[in-house]
Scaffold this motif. Structure first.
Motif, PDB file in Angstrom:
ATOM      1  N   THR A 288      34.963  46.087  45.048  1.00 28.08           N
ATOM      2  CA  THR A 288      34.818  45.125  46.130  1.00 28.08           C
ATOM      3  C   THR A 288      35.293  45.789  47.408  1.00 28.08           C
ATOM      4  O   THR A 288      36.424  46.268  47.462  1.00 28.08           O
ATOM      5  CB  THR A 288      35.657  43.847  45.864  1.00 28.08           C
TER       6      THR A 288
ATOM      7  N   SER B 135      33.849  51.892  32.753  1.00 32.47           N
ATOM      8  CA  SER B 135      33.051  51.162  33.724  1.00 32.47           C
ATOM      9  C   SER B 135      33.927  50.771  34.897  1.00 32.47           C
ATOM     10  O   SER B 135      35.151  50.888  34.836  1.00 32.47           O
ATOM     11  CB  SER B 135      32.435  49.901  33.080  1.00 32.47           C
ATOM     12  N   SER B 136      33.280  50.332  35.969  1.00 32.99           N
ATOM     13  CA  SER B 136      34.051  49.920  37.145  1.00 32.99           C
ATOM     14  C   SER B 136      33.332  48.810  37.882  1.00 32.99           C
ATOM     15  O   SER B 136      32.123  48.595  37.724  1.00 32.99           O
ATOM     16  CB  SER B 136      34.290  51.116  38.083  1.00 32.99           C
ATOM     17  N   HIS B 137      34.102  48.118  38.696  1.00 36.25           N
ATOM     18  CA  HIS B 137      33.593  47.080  39.608  1.00 36.25           C
ATOM     19  C   HIS B 137      34.356  47.268  40.911  1.00 36.25           C
ATOM     20  O   HIS B 137      35.580  47.402  40.901  1.00 36.25           O
ATOM     21  CB  HIS B 137      33.840  45.685  39.067  1.00 36.25           C
TER      22      HIS B 137
ATOM     23  N   GLN C   5      30.247  52.095  47.002  1.00 34.86           N
ATOM     24  CA  GLN C   5      29.881  52.060  45.583  1.00 34.86           C
ATOM     25  C   GLN C   5      29.577  53.464  45.058  1.00 34.86           C
ATOM     26  O   GLN C   5      29.958  53.802  43.931  1.00 34.86           O
ATOM     27  CB  GLN C   5      28.669  51.146  45.361  1.00 34.86           C
TER      28      GLN C   5
ATOM     29  N   SER D  22      38.737  47.973  38.106  1.00 33.72           N
ATOM     30  CA  SER D  22      38.343  47.036  39.161  1.00 33.72           C
ATOM     31  C   SER D  22      39.090  47.432  40.416  1.00 33.72           C
ATOM     32  O   SER D  22      40.323  47.421  40.439  1.00 33.72           O
ATOM     33  CB  SER D  22      38.714  45.598  38.794  1.00 33.72           C
TER      34      SER D  22
ATOM     35  N   HIS E 103      38.036  49.695  31.825  1.00 31.28           N
ATOM     36  CA  HIS E 103      37.308  49.121  32.962  1.00 31.28           C
ATOM     37  C   HIS E 103      38.209  49.113  34.193  1.00 31.28           C
ATOM     38  O   HIS E 103      39.334  48.609  34.143  1.00 31.28           O
ATOM     39  CB  HIS E 103      36.829  47.705  32.662  1.00 31.28           C
TER      40      HIS E 103
END
Length: 138
Positions: free
Chosen positions: A134, A130-132, A109, A95, A93
């Motif tokens: 900001t 996966s990624s998030h 995004q 971030s 993951h």
């Protein structure tokens, strides 16, 4: 282009230890062991190195995509969490916190998702990724 690293292990799995050296010598006889992998100890482990490689690769790929689209990247900071369970890497993951001039959250995004799927390390890993993201506006 080819890159290399060398691992040397001495002793049994639980009581032994190893040393990792990279071609660039950024890692030079860097210690790793059963304890650094499954408990806590002084040194690194393969999953930590995969996380570093994935974070670095993804961040460079994201920068390339943003630059190709005409955006100026002030900074990107990516943390990668690799999940190691039952002898397998089951997920990675990413971030990312980005400071990018004149970009909408939606466009940022889109670039993140594209980099997540297409960076060379993402393509190498046979696991859930996966990624998030900001976006920080100045």
């Amino acid at each position: 282009m080819k890159r290399n690293a060398t691992a040397v292990w001495e002793g049994s799995l639980k009581e032994g230890n190893g040393k990792l050296t990279t071609e660039s010598n950024v890692l030079s006889n860097t210690q790793y062991s059963y304890k650094t992998r499954f408990e806590s100890g002084n040194g690194t482990n393969p999953e930590e190195l995969i996380a570093a490689a994935h974070a670095g690769c993804f961040t460079m790929q994201l920068t390339a995509y943003l630059n190709e689209s005409g955006y100026r990247v002030a900074s990107l900071e990516t943390k990668c969490n690799v999940d190691f369970q039952n002898g397998s890497v089951v997920s990675s993951h990413l971030s990312v916190i980005g400071r990018v001039d004149d970009i909408s959250t939606e466009a940022f995004q889109e670039h993140v998702q594209k980099a997540e799927k297409n960076c060379p390390i993402s393509r190498l890993l046979n696991t859930e990724i996966s990624s998030h993201a900001t976006l920080v506006k100045n």
